[in-house]
Design an enzyme around this catalytic site. Sequence first.
Site, PDB file in Angstrom:
ATOM      1  N   PHE A 198       0.843  -1.199   0.000  1.00 19.45           N
ATOM      2  CA  PHE A 198       0.000   0.000   0.000  1.00 19.45           C
ATOM      3  C   PHE A 198       0.881   1.254   0.000  1.00 19.45           C
ATOM      4  O   PHE A 198       0.673   2.180  -0.776  1.00 19.45           O
ATOM      5  CB  PHE A 198      -0.914  -0.032   1.228  1.00 19.45           C
ATOM      6  CG  PHE A 198      -2.000   0.998   1.203  1.00 19.45           C
ATOM      7  CD1 PHE A 198      -3.215   0.720   0.605  1.00 19.45           C
ATOM      8  CD2 PHE A 198      -1.810   2.239   1.776  1.00 19.45           C
ATOM      9  CE1 PHE A 198      -4.229   1.672   0.570  1.00 19.45           C
ATOM     10  CE2 PHE A 198      -2.810   3.201   1.748  1.00 19.45           C
ATOM     11  CZ  PHE A 198      -4.021   2.914   1.146  1.00 19.45           C
ATOM     12  N   ASP A 199       1.902   1.231   0.870  1.00 22.59           N
ATOM     13  CA  ASP A 199       2.797   2.383   0.965  1.00 22.59           C
ATOM     14  C   ASP A 199       3.550   2.610  -0.340  1.00 22.59           C
ATOM     15  O   ASP A 199       3.781   3.738  -0.762  1.00 22.59           O
ATOM     16  CB  ASP A 199       3.796   2.179   2.117  1.00 22.59           C
ATOM     17  CG  ASP A 199       3.088   2.283   3.460  1.00 22.59           C
ATOM     18  OD1 ASP A 199       1.972   2.833   3.485  1.00 22.59           O
ATOM     19  OD2 ASP A 199       3.635   1.789   4.465  1.00 22.59           O
ATOM     20  N   SER A 238     -26.493  -9.673  15.509  1.00 21.45           N
ATOM     21  CA  SER A 238     -27.076  -9.011  14.340  1.00 21.45           C
ATOM     22  C   SER A 238     -28.569  -9.321  14.321  1.00 21.45           C
ATOM     23  O   SER A 238     -29.069  -9.975  15.231  1.00 21.45           O
ATOM     24  CB  SER A 238     -26.379  -9.464  13.070  1.00 21.45           C
ATOM     25  OG  SER A 238     -26.387 -10.852  13.021  1.00 21.45           O
ATOM     26  N   LYS A 294     -36.911  -5.369   5.817  1.00 18.13           N
ATOM     27  CA  LYS A 294     -36.189  -4.607   4.795  1.00 18.13           C
ATOM     28  C   LYS A 294     -37.137  -3.960   3.788  1.00 18.13           C
ATOM     29  O   LYS A 294     -38.215  -4.490   3.522  1.00 18.13           O
ATOM     30  CB  LYS A 294     -35.227  -5.551   4.040  1.00 18.13           C
ATOM     31  CG  LYS A 294     -34.085  -6.104   4.899  1.00 18.13           C
ATOM     32  CD  LYS A 294     -33.096  -5.009   5.198  1.00 18.13           C
ATOM     33  CE  LYS A 294     -31.910  -5.459   5.999  1.00 18.13           C
ATOM     34  NZ  LYS A 294     -30.834  -6.037   5.265  1.00 18.13           N
ATOM     35  N   LYS A 315     -34.144   1.568  10.289  1.00 16.55           N
ATOM     36  CA  LYS A 315     -32.841   0.892  10.383  1.00 16.55           C
ATOM     37  C   LYS A 315     -31.831   1.731   9.604  1.00 16.55           C
ATOM     38  O   LYS A 315     -31.842   1.760   8.376  1.00 16.55           O
ATOM     39  CB  LYS A 315     -32.924  -0.521   9.815  1.00 16.55           C
ATOM     40  CG  LYS A 315     -31.639  -1.299   9.957  1.00 16.55           C
ATOM     41  CD  LYS A 315     -31.852  -2.743   9.559  1.00 16.55           C
ATOM     42  CE  LYS A 315     -30.589  -3.550   9.723  1.00 16.55           C
ATOM     43  NZ  LYS A 315     -29.506  -3.117   8.832  1.00 16.55           N
ATOM     44  N   ARG A 353     -18.387  -2.728  16.718  1.00 16.81           N
ATOM     45  CA  ARG A 353     -19.027  -4.025  16.906  1.00 16.81           C
ATOM     46  C   ARG A 353     -17.994  -5.158  16.864  1.00 16.81           C
ATOM     47  O   ARG A 353     -18.105  -6.136  17.587  1.00 16.81           O
ATOM     48  CB  ARG A 353     -20.076  -4.242  15.817  1.00 16.81           C
ATOM     49  CG  ARG A 353     -20.787  -5.557  15.950  1.00 16.81           C
ATOM     50  CD  ARG A 353     -21.856  -5.730  14.892  1.00 16.81           C
ATOM     51  NE  ARG A 353     -22.532  -6.995  15.085  1.00 16.81           N
ATOM     52  CZ  ARG A 353     -22.106  -8.147  14.598  1.00 16.81           C
ATOM     53  NH1 ARG A 353     -21.002  -8.173  13.885  1.00 16.81           N
ATOM     54  NH2 ARG A 353     -22.754  -9.264  14.825  1.00 16.81           N
ATOM     55  N   LYS A 374     -38.931  -4.203  17.399  1.00 18.14           N
ATOM     56  CA  LYS A 374     -38.446  -4.830  18.631  1.00 18.14           C
ATOM     57  C   LYS A 374     -39.607  -5.022  19.590  1.00 18.14           C
ATOM     58  O   LYS A 374     -40.424  -4.095  19.732  1.00 18.14           O
ATOM     59  CB  LYS A 374     -37.411  -3.936  19.328  1.00 18.14           C
ATOM     60  CG  LYS A 374     -36.253  -3.542  18.460  1.00 18.14           C
ATOM     61  CD  LYS A 374     -35.360  -2.534  19.166  1.00 18.14           C
ATOM     62  CE  LYS A 374     -34.226  -2.142  18.221  1.00 18.14           C
ATOM     63  NZ  LYS A 374     -33.422  -1.048  18.732  1.00 18.14           N
TER      64      LYS A 374
END
Length: 675
Positions: free
Chosen positions: A38-39, A84, A306, A118, A139, A282
């Site tokens: 990366f560098d 989750s 969803k 959400k 998390r 919930k």
Amino acid sequence: MTEKNKIIKLYKEKIQELLKFNKAYFEKDNPIISDFEFDELKKELFQLVKKYPFLKKIKNLDGLIGSKPSSKFEKIKHSKSMLSLGNAFDKEDMLDFKKKIKNFLNTTSEIELSSEPKIDGISASLRYENGKLIYGLSRGDGIFGENITDNLITIDQIPKKLIDAPQILEIRGEVYIGKKDFEKLQDQFANPRNAAGGSLRQKDSKETAKIPLKFFAYGCGEINPQIFKSQTDLLEKLKLWGFSINPYCRVVNSMDDIETNHKNIESLRSSLDYDVDGIVYKVNNFNFQERLGSTSNSPRWAIAYKFSSVKAITKVQNIVIQVGRTGALTPVAKVQPVTVGGVVVSNATLHNEDEILRKDVRVGDTVIIQRAGDVIPQILSIDKSKRSHLSEKFIFPKKCPCGFETIKEYNELTKKTDAVRRCPEKGFDCKYIAKEKLKHLVSKEAFNIEGLGKKVIDNFWNLKLVKFPSNIFSLDYKKISNLDGWGNTSINNLKNSIKKSSTISLDKFIFALGIRHIGQENAKILANYFIKSKKFLELLTLSKRKKILINLKSLDGMGDTQIKSIDTFFSNKKNIDVLEKLVKYLKIKDHKTLNEKSLFSGKTIMFTGGFEKMSRSEAKSLAEENGAKILSSITKKLNYLIIGNSKPTKNKIEKAKELKIHLMTEKEWYGLLNR
Ligand code: IVH
């Protein structure tokens, strides 16, 4: 091409490469190149700009690099795991969720639900002691989080002090970036979520402070003393303490309420300044939440409903066959890269042979693809009017790419032939399955080897550095050090994480083996049965295996499918060889029941009849929490038969009496549990 254009092209390519690496790092938290590589790339880009200043006008490097955070944050165990959520995609799923809750709680009354948008950001957990913010964690893997306090305190919406708070108070919520603010960052990140994640993991909090992160609080971890009765209670208090609570949180009761609420928020979605990908429902009452508890991954008391998915039009460039860990052959359409809901999609699943036949998808077709939540994008429909007359039907291969003939299994339960074509149970003999097994083995839920993700396995596999699981624990680091991008630091990191992972709990070890039909839950049931790895490994010996398999049948959760699959796995000579070699490198810890000193630790329990005060599922989960193994048939190994008041099976009671098994009435059972 002129010399100048060549330089511009090279510069653009290098930037694309850098963005790809950045994305892999931030999005998947799985760097595909080493820090060294990366560098080097960074250096190259800077040198190019220094030599050819006109490149600055093409793209300014400021903000593009120098942003790679270090992954070395201190790890701290969450006092309560950060689980989750299960997903619901339609009304049916929601009805199912509600029904399961009512069954578990043994009630017919409506259950009040807290409805909350959400937010599609990054979750964080804040620990306050005596009202003072002590630390904040990401998390992480749900069990251990990373200490990102310095970065979290740059967020204005996170109070640093609380008045009149319980002595211990952990608040959980979502860190996000507003859509408007994200516009300034879009060159660096694919979407606001990645931008929030990347900013939170900066090693230098001054960099984080430059990014306008925001925070919505939505839940709690450990609280002592507990002062809240419900989710609404908690949210109200959080508001008083100065947290920001999403303004669209409300309480719903009926399914009609849920549907209306869903449509309302979905219609508001595009006008909100943050990404919302669904609604979390919930159970409002904390006492109910406590009783419902959780499965290994998600709470039973909450679900994410969803929003409908996002679609896009693209073209199929190729159709390839992927072989999964269990041998399933999945056709995958390689499509012209297209952005669907903020994410670039270049693969879409075609599910299985029947599906591709039914849809008649062909290379060159114009298709509509759909992406819903974290699910793999799929092909919805084909625009046949755009199809070339030269296009050819896709012929699904009858052989696995490894050369074995494939099969379609007959399902005894459904009395139907499976739609999935499989490379038969050859395990490590099929090199495609073998590679997938390795990826499964190193995954988070199994050995959790940091720095050894899917990409690295692919790379090591191609270089013949790994073929079997034991190879992971005896890597040829000398060879690796000659590879591009593997410097001393990255090799040492890899060595350390492999060493760390070689000590593993029995359930994770069982899960890591990738035995078909043995997921995390079943691996736990098995670990709870065997307790010691030595006992589990007796499955390797044919004479012992048969007896063990018979005993496993009485375990609740172990059906014929699972037992047959375990038998098939251990009947394969190669699997035995692979396992024997692997365990030599490992320290497998004995399984710890939840409470070693608890009421039923080491005891087996079976239930018969219905209970008045609790559902069968709640009774089972309580017994398990108290260390019991639940059996599904009466054998000499059974310690207690708990007899419910409603219609217990006479035969079972008779048989238990014959075998002198301890019988317990429903009342005695409640008494023992102090209910
Ligand atoms: S409750 C036990 N409430 O969604 C799980 N989550 O997959 C508790 N999220 O990791 C999560 N808004 O990052 C909850 N109002 C909300 C949320 C929310 C966003 C995220 C959170 C979590 C993920 C669940």
